[in-house]
Design an enzyme around this catalytic site. Structure first.
Site, PDB file in Angstrom:
ATOM      1  N   HIS A  26     -14.601  -5.167   4.969  1.00  0.00           N
ATOM      2  CA  HIS A  26     -13.172  -5.100   4.671  1.00  0.00           C
ATOM      3  C   HIS A  26     -12.842  -5.784   3.356  1.00  0.00           C
ATOM      4  O   HIS A  26     -13.561  -6.671   2.881  1.00  0.00           O
ATOM      5  CB  HIS A  26     -12.338  -5.717   5.804  1.00  0.00           C
ATOM      6  CG  HIS A  26     -12.244  -7.210   5.755  1.00  0.00           C
ATOM      7  ND1 HIS A  26     -11.294  -7.878   5.013  1.00  0.00           N
ATOM      8  CD2 HIS A  26     -12.989  -8.176   6.366  1.00  0.00           C
ATOM      9  CE1 HIS A  26     -11.451  -9.181   5.169  1.00  0.00           C
ATOM     10  NE2 HIS A  26     -12.469  -9.398   5.977  1.00  0.00           N
ATOM     11  N   CYS A  27     -11.724  -5.339   2.761  1.00  0.00           N
ATOM     12  CA  CYS A  27     -11.130  -6.016   1.612  1.00  0.00           C
ATOM     13  C   CYS A  27      -9.687  -6.347   1.985  1.00  0.00           C
ATOM     14  O   CYS A  27      -9.419  -6.625   3.170  1.00  0.00           O
ATOM     15  CB  CYS A  27     -11.236  -5.158   0.350  1.00  0.00           C
ATOM     16  SG  CYS A  27     -10.414  -3.568   0.464  1.00  0.00           S
ATOM     17  N   GLN A  28      -8.767  -6.312   1.047  1.00  0.00           N
ATOM     18  CA  GLN A  28      -7.386  -6.636   1.393  1.00  0.00           C
ATOM     19  C   GLN A  28      -6.675  -5.453   2.044  1.00  0.00           C
ATOM     20  O   GLN A  28      -5.990  -5.609   3.045  1.00  0.00           O
ATOM     21  CB  GLN A  28      -6.624  -7.075   0.141  1.00  0.00           C
ATOM     22  CG  GLN A  28      -5.231  -7.589   0.411  1.00  0.00           C
ATOM     23  CD  GLN A  28      -5.213  -8.883   1.221  1.00  0.00           C
ATOM     24  OE1 GLN A  28      -6.194  -9.621   1.273  1.00  0.00           O
ATOM     25  NE2 GLN A  28      -4.088  -9.156   1.876  1.00  0.00           N
ATOM     26  N   GLY A  83      -8.266  -1.841   1.744  1.00  0.00           N
ATOM     27  CA  GLY A  83      -9.154  -0.736   2.081  1.00  0.00           C
ATOM     28  C   GLY A  83      -9.846  -0.028   0.948  1.00  0.00           C
ATOM     29  O   GLY A  83     -10.810   0.710   1.175  1.00  0.00           O
ATOM     30  N   TYR A 131      -7.794  -6.562   5.504  1.00  0.00           N
ATOM     31  CA  TYR A 131      -7.340  -7.854   6.015  1.00  0.00           C
ATOM     32  C   TYR A 131      -5.836  -7.841   6.280  1.00  0.00           C
ATOM     33  O   TYR A 131      -5.363  -8.465   7.250  1.00  0.00           O
ATOM     34  CB  TYR A 131      -7.687  -8.954   5.017  1.00  0.00           C
ATOM     35  CG  TYR A 131      -7.220 -10.327   5.449  1.00  0.00           C
ATOM     36  CD1 TYR A 131      -7.882 -11.005   6.461  1.00  0.00           C
ATOM     37  CD2 TYR A 131      -6.102 -10.918   4.849  1.00  0.00           C
ATOM     38  CE1 TYR A 131      -7.440 -12.258   6.868  1.00  0.00           C
ATOM     39  CE2 TYR A 131      -5.674 -12.170   5.248  1.00  0.00           C
ATOM     40  CZ  TYR A 131      -6.350 -12.840   6.267  1.00  0.00           C
ATOM     41  OH  TYR A 131      -5.909 -14.069   6.671  1.00  0.00           O
TER      42      TYR A 131
END
Length: 454
Positions: free
Chosen positions: A413-415, A417, A442
């Site tokens: 995951h990132c912030q 997608g 996230y």
């Protein structure tokens, strides 16, 4: 006076063509890898290129200085400051602090401005009737300073950041002591570059404005070296792994591009061992892409992500674009040393395809054996993260594959997608079979958590 700024928004990198409007004699400073835009502008403006110069050994892109000088017959001037380790390894004219280059009635003075790197030069451009302009490279930005930790982070240095920070303090003292406050500052990068922490988006400033408004003005005015160094070194962004490769290649001399053959359409049945690059938007990639394809969306971060994700030794094919877009993207890939693009495939319909597997924040709780990989920056992770998640920046993931288990599910995951889809594609392309993308990143996980009963 002739003064032109050429800006690459992807890398937030600026180069300059400066000189005398009367004689048409000019110099190019910090050219990017592709010589085409400089050659076109020189021809259109009927300019005579006398010299090509660099402020320092770049880390975020491959320099085009050597090839541009060879193509035009201009003299190539490179720094001879900073010690033997930072001497360029190919023929050039060495530049030292105080050296002067005359271009018609204008002057370029070399100033040794170490801190970001030991060999760093700034160029003070003086033209009759005009305010002096300092082409500050990666030393002095709008709102910030060049980070002094890159040699430690990516070039094998050991604690060189501390000496670099002290040198930056001395460089600023010198500039403030020798140059008028009205001196215009034209840096080599803007907002979005990883060569500093909080670069402004304005193309230029003045020395006085920076002294008043930037964070470093106060500790410098107090003469507080310790506070200055501490503030300069803290919270610097993750340095992508490919920066080390750029440093090495720029010291040795990037290979010339020459006259590449036009890209040709590829047969979907004869792709062989080509590394497939799906450059379509995120939604199209999520819906389905070729097996083993890397997701590298054409857009504002294309060059940066290419440096993060791609191996320059591999041969590549561009998926989802036609001839003209493929040629444009190939030129962008040259900036970060990805030179082996063999062709393009516009229609993916004849390739076996599969969607990117995902997992919702609510379903994540049921994956008890999963390893959560947070590919955001350190600063984002420090601001809040999923408990137990491992932080590996997307730009360092390819060098850290051996640190991840292949027998357990990996949830990336990132912030929101975008970066995680690219990171997940990298893992899948290297044989990780059970990779899931956290849907919404996230931010979605945080929203889900706040709606649950405590």
């Amino acid at each position: 006076m002739f003064f032109e700024r050429i800006f690459d928004p992807d890398l937030a990198q600026a180069s300059f063509i400066v000189g005398d409007a009367g004689s048409r004699e000019v110099a190019v400073i910090d050219p990017g890898r592709d010589p085409t835009p400089y050659l076109e502008l020189l021809s259109a403006q009927r300019l005579r290129l006398r010299a090509v110069l660099e402020t320092h050994v770049h880390a975020d892109y491959l320099s085009g200085a050597r090839e541009l000088a060879d193509l035009t017959g201009a003299a190539l001037y490179l720094s001879a400051e900073g010690g033997e380790a930072w001497r360029y390894r190919y023929p050039h004219h060495p530049l030292k602090d105080g050296d002067l280059l005359a271009l018609g009635r204008t002057r370029l003075w070399a100033l040794h401005t170490p801190g970001h790197t030991p060999e760093h030069l700034g160029f003070l451009f003086e033209a009759p009737g005009h305010t002096p302009r300092l082409l500050s490279g990666d030393a002095l930005f709008v709102g910030d300073l060049g980070r002094p930790d890159l040699l430690d982070e990516v070039a094998g240095g050991a604690d060189t950041r501390f000496e670099g920070a002290r040198q930056m303090f001395t460089t600023l003292q010198r500039l403030l002591g020798e140059l008028p406050g009205t001196t215009e500052i034209w840096p080599g990068h803007g907002a979005g570059s990883a060569c500093g922490r909080s670069l402004g988006s304005e193309p230029s400033s003045t020395l006085a404005q920076e002294q008043r408004g930037a964070w470093w003005g106060e500790p410098l005015a107090r003469g507080d070296l310790e506070a200055f160094c501490r503030a300069l070194l803290e919270d610097q962004p993750d340095a992508p792994e490919y920066f080390g490769r750029m440093k090495r290649m720029n010291l040795e001399g990037p290979p010339p591009l020459g006259e590449p053959e036009p890209l040709m359409p590829l047969d979907p049945d004869r792709l062989g061992s080509l590394r497939l690059l799906d450059v379509r938007p995120l939604e199209a990639y999520r819906a389905g892409s070729a097996a083993g394809a890397l997701h590298l969306p054409a857009g504002s971060h294309f060059e940066t992500w290419a440096g993060w994700l791609l191996d320059p030794a591999e041969e590549h094919a561009l998926l989802g674009v036609g001839m003209h877009e493929a040629e444009r993207l190939r030129r962008q890939l040259w900036q970060v040393g990805i030179d082996r693009v063999r062709g393009y495939l516009e229609d993916l319909s004849r390739l076996p395809q599969a969607p990117l597997p995902g997992v919702t924040p609510s379903a994540l709780e049921a994956l008890e054996d999963a390893v959560i990989v947070d590919v955001r920056a350190r600063s984002e992770y420090a601001g809040g993260h999923i408990p137990g998640a491992r932080q590996i920046h997307t730009g360092r993931l390819r060098a850290r594959l051996q640190d991840l288990p292949r027998e357990r599910p990996l949830v990336v995951h990132c912030q929101s997608g975008a970066r995680s889809a690219a990171a997940a594609s990298l893992l899948r392309s290297h044989g990780f079979d059970n990779v899931l993308d956290l849907e919404g990143g996230y931010a979605a996980w945080l929203r889900h958590r706040t709606t649950q009963p405590q």
